[in-house]
Scaffold this motif. Structure first.
Motif, short mmCIF file in Angstrom:
data_model
loop_
_atom_site.label_atom_id
_atom_site.label_comp_id
_atom_site.label_asym_id
_atom_site.label_seq_id
_atom_site.Cartn_x
_atom_site.Cartn_y
_atom_site.Cartn_z
N MET A 31 156.18 47.79 -7.86
CA MET A 31 156.52 46.39 -7.70
C MET A 31 157.16 45.90 -9.01
O MET A 31 156.69 46.21 -10.09
N ARG A 32 158.23 45.15 -8.85
CA ARG A 32 158.87 44.61 -10.04
C ARG A 32 159.22 43.14 -9.84
O ARG A 32 159.25 42.64 -8.73
N TYR A 33 159.46 42.48 -10.95
CA TYR A 33 159.86 41.08 -10.97
C TYR A 33 161.38 40.98 -10.94
O TYR A 33 162.08 41.89 -11.41
N PHE A 34 161.88 39.86 -10.44
CA PHE A 34 163.31 39.60 -10.42
C PHE A 34 163.50 38.10 -10.60
O PHE A 34 162.76 37.31 -10.01
N VAL A 35 164.46 37.69 -11.42
CA VAL A 35 164.68 36.27 -11.67
C VAL A 35 166.05 35.84 -11.16
O VAL A 35 167.03 36.57 -11.28
N ILE A 36 166.09 34.64 -10.57
CA ILE A 36 167.34 34.01 -10.14
C ILE A 36 167.45 32.72 -10.92
O ILE A 36 166.60 31.84 -10.81
N SER A 37 168.50 32.61 -11.74
CA SER A 37 168.64 31.47 -12.64
C SER A 37 170.08 31.00 -12.70
O SER A 37 171.00 31.77 -12.44
N GLY A 38 170.26 29.76 -13.06
CA GLY A 38 171.59 29.22 -13.27
C GLY A 38 171.98 29.23 -14.74
O GLY A 38 173.03 28.74 -15.11
N SER A 39 171.12 29.78 -15.57
CA SER A 39 171.33 29.76 -17.02
C SER A 39 171.39 31.17 -17.59
O SER A 39 170.48 31.98 -17.36
N ASP A 40 172.43 31.45 -18.34
CA ASP A 40 172.52 32.75 -19.01
C ASP A 40 171.41 32.92 -20.04
O ASP A 40 170.91 34.03 -20.23
N ASP A 41 171.00 31.82 -20.69
CA ASP A 41 169.92 31.90 -21.68
C ASP A 41 168.61 32.34 -21.03
O ASP A 41 167.88 33.17 -21.58
N THR A 42 168.31 31.78 -19.88
CA THR A 42 167.10 32.16 -19.17
C THR A 42 167.15 33.62 -18.76
O THR A 42 166.17 34.36 -18.92
N LEU A 43 168.29 34.06 -18.24
CA LEU A 43 168.43 35.46 -17.86
C LEU A 43 168.25 36.39 -19.04
O LEU A 43 167.57 37.42 -18.94
N GLN A 44 168.85 36.04 -20.17
CA GLN A 44 168.71 36.87 -21.37
C GLN A 44 167.26 36.97 -21.82
O GLN A 44 166.79 38.04 -22.20
N GLY A 45 166.55 35.85 -21.79
CA GLY A 45 165.14 35.86 -22.17
C GLY A 45 164.31 36.78 -21.29
O GLY A 45 163.49 37.56 -21.77
N PHE A 46 164.54 36.71 -19.99
CA PHE A 46 163.80 37.58 -19.08
C PHE A 46 164.23 39.03 -19.24
O PHE A 46 163.40 39.93 -19.12
N ARG A 47 165.49 39.28 -19.50
CA ARG A 47 165.95 40.66 -19.71
C ARG A 47 165.28 41.27 -20.94
O ARG A 47 164.96 42.46 -20.95
N LEU A 48 165.07 40.46 -21.97
CA LEU A 48 164.37 40.95 -23.16
C LEU A 48 162.94 41.36 -22.82
O LEU A 48 162.36 42.22 -23.49
N ALA A 49 162.37 40.73 -21.80
CA ALA A 49 161.02 41.07 -21.35
C ALA A 49 161.02 42.17 -20.29
O ALA A 49 159.99 42.51 -19.74
N GLY A 50 162.20 42.71 -19.98
CA GLY A 50 162.30 43.79 -19.02
C GLY A 50 162.43 43.36 -17.57
O GLY A 50 162.23 44.16 -16.66
N VAL A 51 162.76 42.09 -17.34
CA VAL A 51 162.89 41.57 -15.99
C VAL A 51 164.37 41.41 -15.67
O VAL A 51 165.10 40.71 -16.37
N GLY A 52 164.82 42.05 -14.60
CA GLY A 52 166.21 41.93 -14.17
C GLY A 52 166.44 40.61 -13.45
O GLY A 52 165.50 39.92 -13.06
#
Length: 102
Positions: free
Chosen positions: A1-22
């Motif tokens: 099981m993995r997490y996935f984020v849907i965001s309108g902000s590149d900053d939010t996506l980058q933060g989650f990517r740093l935590a290993g969340v696509g």
């Protein structure tokens, strides 16, 4: 099981990517619906994190997924501009649900 984020902000996506969340960036209702459909179709995705601003674009779909999806949990998160909820939203919810004033 993995997490996935849907965001309108590149900053939010980058933060989650740093935590290993696509995740993916979505800017309109159609993109949100497509991203959610892709997540639901992927058996590896167990938790979908979606920003509150994007969830407001298609509340009927989000509500349906929260109630009916047995494979994927959909969680609304605040975006970098903060939450769309009132400061007392949790206490108001408790008061409305069970009639207890905190």
């Amino acid at each position: 099981m993995r997490y996935f984020v849907i965001s309108g902000s590149d900053d939010t996506l980058q933060g989650f990517r740093l935590a290993g969340v696509g995740g993916v960036r979505a800017e309109n209702r159609q993109q949100v619906r497509q991203a959610l459909a892709d997540c639901i179709a992927d058996p590896d995705v167990g938790v979908v994190l979606i920003t509150e601003a994007l969830a407001r674009l298609c509340p009927e779909l989000i509500g349906e997924l929260k109630l009916r999806s047995q494979q994927t949990l959909v969680v609304e998160i605040p975006d970098r501009h903060g939450t769309g909820r009132a400061p007392d939203s949790i206490t108001r919810y408790i008061r409305e649900a069970i009639g207890v004033k905190l």
